[in-house]
Design a protein around this motif. Structure first.
Motif, mmCIF file in Angstrom:
data_model
loop_
_atom_site.group_PDB
_atom_site.id
_atom_site.type_symbol
_atom_site.label_atom_id
_atom_site.label_comp_id
_atom_site.label_asym_id
_atom_site.label_seq_id
_atom_site.Cartn_x
_atom_site.Cartn_y
_atom_site.Cartn_z
ATOM 1 N N GLU A 163 -9.072 -9.631 -9.646
ATOM 2 C CA GLU A 163 -8.585 -9.256 -8.323
ATOM 3 C C GLU A 163 -7.199 -9.850 -8.070
ATOM 4 O O GLU A 163 -6.978 -11.023 -8.345
ATOM 5 C CB GLU A 163 -9.579 -9.769 -7.262
ATOM 6 C CG GLU A 163 -9.254 -9.369 -5.863
ATOM 7 C CD GLU A 163 -10.312 -9.856 -4.848
ATOM 8 O OE1 GLU A 163 -11.452 -9.343 -4.873
ATOM 9 O OE2 GLU A 163 -9.990 -10.760 -4.050
ATOM 10 N N GLY A 164 -6.296 -9.038 -7.578
ATOM 11 C CA GLY A 164 -4.953 -9.533 -7.262
ATOM 12 C C GLY A 164 -3.996 -9.529 -8.448
ATOM 13 O O GLY A 164 -2.819 -9.830 -8.291
ATOM 14 N N ASN A 186 0.238 -4.581 -1.442
ATOM 15 C CA ASN A 186 -0.533 -5.506 -2.293
ATOM 16 C C ASN A 186 0.343 -6.470 -3.085
ATOM 17 O O ASN A 186 -0.161 -7.202 -3.947
ATOM 18 C CB ASN A 186 -1.465 -4.709 -3.226
ATOM 19 C CG ASN A 186 -0.686 -3.835 -4.196
ATOM 20 O OD1 ASN A 186 0.529 -3.981 -4.347
ATOM 21 N ND2 ASN A 186 -1.362 -2.919 -4.854
ATOM 22 N N GLY A 204 -8.347 -1.544 -4.359
ATOM 23 C CA GLY A 204 -7.649 -2.249 -3.289
ATOM 24 C C GLY A 204 -7.665 -1.500 -1.970
ATOM 25 O O GLY A 204 -7.787 -2.101 -0.903
ATOM 26 N N ARG A 257 -9.343 -5.176 -5.761
ATOM 27 C CA ARG A 257 -10.276 -5.901 -4.885
ATOM 28 C C ARG A 257 -11.722 -5.677 -5.355
ATOM 29 O O ARG A 257 -12.153 -4.540 -5.552
ATOM 30 C CB ARG A 257 -10.119 -5.376 -3.460
ATOM 31 C CG ARG A 257 -11.141 -5.888 -2.484
ATOM 32 C CD ARG A 257 -10.863 -7.320 -2.087
ATOM 33 N NE ARG A 257 -11.527 -7.647 -0.830
ATOM 34 C CZ ARG A 257 -11.344 -8.793 -0.178
ATOM 35 N NH1 ARG A 257 -10.523 -9.712 -0.651
ATOM 36 N NH2 ARG A 257 -11.976 -9.015 0.950
ATOM 37 N N LYS A 263 -5.617 -6.706 -1.697
ATOM 38 C CA LYS A 263 -5.573 -7.255 -3.056
ATOM 39 C C LYS A 263 -5.815 -6.121 -4.027
ATOM 40 O O LYS A 263 -6.831 -5.423 -3.939
ATOM 41 C CB LYS A 263 -6.630 -8.333 -3.207
ATOM 42 C CG LYS A 263 -6.238 -9.587 -2.441
ATOM 43 C CD LYS A 263 -6.909 -10.813 -2.995
ATOM 44 C CE LYS A 263 -6.235 -12.059 -2.426
ATOM 45 N NZ LYS A 263 -7.187 -13.126 -2.113
#
Lengths: 667, 667
Positions: free
Chosen positions: B263-264, B195, B44, B257, B254
């Motif tokens: 992701e996230g 994030n 991230g 990432r 995120k």
């Protein structure tokens, strides 16, 4: 929300200011007599406290234990004479004139800082700054939770806090206000004694924080007032009762207000004013009464304040008597466990002895919770953002959250200290039994609150997983090495380190049964074998230490171990037995409970005359109690390292072979 | 302020994004290979870190010890692979491909969390959240202080921090940002990995704080950016270098990432992604290289980044060589003490043996500081708002403050934890030797930072006054009972409890001489008699324990004591001698140093075969080392109480008579 009551006073009604002066003089005189204490804060906050007590605080001095009273928390605990004055003035029976004049003396109830259980009206023990404020969050959470469960007829009160600059500078305050803001605890009001003074001088020497903006950033409603202006105080307190968020009222005050020449000076903070200043202050306040003597009108007015809530209290008692959940509520508030609380747990223990599950003791703890949680509706769980790792969550439990506070699990966030302090507040409020999880190494973060729980003797359970180098790769920053010793050092804290699922179940039972002590459960990340494989009618962990395996033959060696090192001791025993050394193994799940056993039992378990070796993946300190001066110890003497757990045990020499060697070297 | 340097790269210049992807893949692969670790954060924050390292961070990978380098602190230490990737990519020699592939394995430099002293480029040990951020405040303070003293030719660098949500939720962060804001530490920039994710899920589960508003409230300049947008990152970093306040950049990112499907998600936080996800992520990033292999252009571009600061470093070396204070600066940064550092102290010790002052050991400590402070210009003192009580202030010392940071005393405010963490940062920065005071009981607040100082092996001195029930009226909330044991439990922490002024002087000397361990000085509030009344050429406290008084006749009893209980042991000895029991007295100022003595010395001091009794106004834990299993102990087994000190000693039975009785019961 009940409307604020007006005070009924005799015809010669003293002014609010005169009533506040009574606090000022009592505080000044008590500190003077003791030649020790903190007059500045009580004198500065006397006006705010007088308005709060006489107009807003819901209480009945004749019944300090009324369950639906408002809670008043003096987070700035050094200002204890503010509280003691208020308790005395409003007529708390135990807080006599004699007690005031024995402030800070041996055997008096009026200790240097307010102590829960030591004097009625002290809702929590304060002094270490920030703690009361963070406790208050737990009080407010418990109130909202019980309100959601029992309804506003039984639970409908507020939590009021007086906090100082120190409380707001301590980091725990940020954790507390973060939780309170997130949960929209609108029954919580903090009255900040905004006097611009700390011990070393002006607040600006060390801080430039805009506290109103800071609290607002965390979701609080905020307001600033002149803390010596009755009207402003009244309006602000009323305002606080009407917000949908927790509230901060910045009360601009002068420390030592009323003092003849020292008003506003940090010199009034922590020492007696001195005879000359006391005399001058008396004169200035037009107070011509002997120390601890009160003018009749003022005494009467204050006593009326103390009776103000009597009617509400009686009405509440009426509602309670008629309430369908009266028994449940009363039992919960008393702290009694429900009938059959442990039935499911006990039944499961019998099973476990047969099934012998090999699992991490954190999983064992999770399994225990599954058996307990449904039976004990007072239990409220949570974790400082390590729910999955701590095994603290019982499936399908709703979250305690706004607007529905009836849930029984708290997402505390990465706030170990705030969690521990709020759990103290929850336990002190009553009606709930809090437990919360984090990694054991982070008990260092929450230690000030754990200590206070032990000092207060309240039932709070700390679930401390990842309890040794056995957590592996996260390395020395996350590996407790000294924490068992450091926690065992705290008086009146029960530190449990169960070896397997049966022991974990037994330890949970003990933690819940002990109402006058907090507990810490040290639990493994890594899987470990079952060691309790034969049934017992007794909770063996209740003994603190017990013989888990007898020697075959007359014992020549005794091995002591806890937790995940018990299987290792058992393995060493097998080797020793095979080599002709009859060896017994003692499991030691709780040092503190062992100390409470009869001496004969202790001696029998310890087995003097045998070679004694202990094994625990932690430092030796404290083990001499079991192994004597010449016994062996297999454990840690340094910080750990980052690697998979088995490699660490090998690398640090914590092995069954090492135990065998230590025994043989001593035979 | 030097202008940011542009990177010189070969013709096929990779994009910033491609360079960041190298971090992503290395991090993901290392965690995958270890099957342990935290890929989400490095992935991230890869973009932010890439821009920081390639455009703004002043460093030279070939010289990790360059004194004027910028400091990069990974407060979110679980994202260690971000740091290790950066160190490897920019060409830190020690951080080889093999080290990356041995992430989290026994003996590797790439521990689970970055460890100072274990791998170059780790400016501090992080992992326990909030610590790095609070360390960074100390780094930035040390930089400004040395800048003020040595000028910008020698000291002119920044401190950059990557912090996560956890760092900002921990209370210590509030203490840190409060100090930084107050001191206007504009060389400090926090890059917040915003994030929205914590381990348990979304940040909103536990927090609703407006972090920008919160930092702003404490005097920071703040800005929010897209943490994956190179242009925004560049502009924000440039902006940060131009503020007159500390800066917070909220980098919206995120987590994980680049990860193909995760992701996230909080699932990328703390576990390997799994083979399938790793393969899919490779594909998505168009990265067709084997684990730990790098494409040539990217490798070259990153190596150029690592060399970027070389020119600046050489120019700085030139300035240093020509600088009139070069030797002083170099010595201070090395951590060597000045010649004659202890001359005044030593001379005074000889005097004290004659004058035999009876004073509180906190006063003795203050007297020692008076002799040291002028001789050791690196010393920077301070107190968590207890200056007068801690005796930490040396007369006429200017305050370290904005805009003139040359002062040598810090008003830390009521922030024990922030003080301890910042002192760690100061010591790690080098060039200064920090000491700070608070009441001993509040070492619980700063414990996580004390532990890390011990783990890192850095010279930080904690002045802990009010070290027992002897503080009197403040009561059990303020009386350490378990703290000596709890501090002694921490590996590599030197815990000193001097008995009088001579011992206090000796202990201060030891604390300053020990460069690889922090020290804690336990000091009394109350007055105590001199016990060292004969001259010695040796620093007797260096032995940890030593015979203070021999027995008259063949010793039948040995009394052990520390601090204010030593005079009590001496009194008991006189009584015993008068009753025909030859008795020796051993003073034990430091358990840890005693353990480092030769066994023969230890045995001689301990005096097995004599009746052994220890007296310390604290719990027994740990004393078995001296008194054996059957020895006597006079001390505490519970919390204290509120009363004048003499009454408490009597009430808890800590008296010379009790010592005599314990001896006689064992004769």
């Amino acid at each position: 929300m009940a409307e604020p009551q007006t005070t009924r006073t005799p015809s010669a009604k003293p002014s609010m200011r005169q009533m506040a002066d009574a606090i000022r003089v009592l505080s000044m005189d008590a500190v003077e007599k003791a030649n020790s204490g903190h007059p500045g804060m009580p004198m500065g906050m006397a006006d705010v406290a007088t308005v709060l007590f006489s107009k807003y605080l819901k209480f009945d001095a004749s019944r300090p234990d009324w369950a639906d009273r408002d809670r008043f928390i003096l987070s700035a605990g050094h200002g204890s004479m503010l509280l003691y004055s208020l308790l005395h003035l409003t007529g708390y029976k135990a807080v006599t004139k004699e007690e005031l004049s024995n402030f800070r003396q041996w055997g008096s109830k009026t200790a240097g800082h307010p102590e829960y259980g030591h004097i009625p009206g002290a809702e929590t023990t304060t002094g270490p700054l920030g703690q009361g404020l963070a406790n208050a969050v737990g009080f407010a959470m418990a109130e909202r939770h019980l309100n959601a469960r029992f309804g506003e007829d039984l639970v409908d009160h507020r939590t009021w806090v007086i906090a100082g600059d120190g409380c707001l500078m301590e980091g725990v305050s940020q954790e507390a206000i973060g939780i309170a803001g997130r949960l929209k605890l609108n029954r919580l009001t903090v009255l900040w004694d905004d006097n611009d003074i700390t011990i070393d001088g002006a607040v600006r020497l060390s801080d430039a924080t805009d506290q109103l903006a800071r609290f607002k950033a965390s979701g609080w409603a905020v307001k600033a007032i002149d803390g010596h202006d009755e009207g402003q105080i009244r309006r602000a307190l009323l305002w606080a009762t009407r917000q949908d968020k927790p509230t901060l009222i910045a009360c601009k005050t002068k420390i030592g207000r009323g003092s003849a020449t020292m008003e506003g000076s940090h010199k009034t903070h922590g020492a007696a004013l001195g005879a000359a200043e006391v005399a001058a202050t008396r004169l200035g306040l037009n107070w011509d009464h002997a120390p601890f003597d009160l003018p009749d009108t003022i005494e009467k007015a204050w006593r009326a304040v103390g009776r103000r809530g009597g009617k509400l209290r009686k009405a509440w008692e009426g509602r309670l008597a008629a309430h369908p959940q009266a028994d449940h509520f009363t039992r919960a508030m008393k702290g009694d466990l429900p009938a059959g609380a442990f039935d499911a747990l006990d039944a499961k223990i019998a099973e476990l002895v047969e099934t012998k599950p090999a699992q991490a003791t954190r999983q064992s703890s999770g399994a225990a919770l599954t058996e307990l949680f449904g039976r004990i509706p007072e239990m409220i769980g949570g974790s400082a953002d390590l729910t999955g790792s701590n095994n603290t969550y019982v499936k399908d439990t709703p979250i305690l959250d706004t607007p529905d506070y009836s849930g029984r699990y708290v997402n505390w966030g990465i706030r170990e200290h705030g969690m521990a302090a709020a759990m103290n507040g929850m336990a002190l409020h009553g009606g709930v039994i809090p437990y919360g999880g984090t990694f054991m190494v982070f008990s260092d973060y929450s230690r000030p609150s754990i200590r206070l729980a032990a000092l207060m003797g309240i039932r709070v359970v700390h679930v401390l997983t990842h309890d040794s180098i056995g957590l592996g790769e996260d390395g020395p920053t996350h590996q407790p090495v000294e924490h068992l010793a450091a926690l065992r050092a705290i008086p009146n804290l029960l530190v449990f380190r169960p070896a397997d699922t049966v022991e974990a179940f037994e330890c949970w039972k003990l933690a819940l049964e002990h109402r006058t002590a907090p507990s810490a459960l040290a639990l493994s990340r890594q899987k470990t074998d079952a060691v309790r494989v034969t049934a017992s009618d007794e909770n063996l962990c209740a003994r603190g230490a017990y013989e888990l395996r007898a020697a075959d033959g007359e014992a020549k060696a005794t091995l002591f171990a806890t937790g995940t090192e018990v299987p290792l001791a058992l393995k060493a025993r097998d080797t020793l037995q095979a080599q002709g050394v009859p060896t017994r193994v003692v499991s030691v799940p709780c040092f503190e409970l062992f100390e409470q056993q009869p001496k004969a039992y202790q001696d029998a378990v310890i087995g003097r005359g045998t070679v004694r070796v202990a094994v625990e993946a932690a430092i030796k300190q404290g083990w001499e109690r079991f192994i004597g001066e010449d016994g062996g110890f297999v454990g840690m003497s340094s910080f750990g390292a980052s690697a998979p757990a088995p490699r660490l045990y090998e690398g640090f020499g914590i092995t069954a072979d090492a135990v065998v060697e230590q025994v043989k070297a001593r035979l």
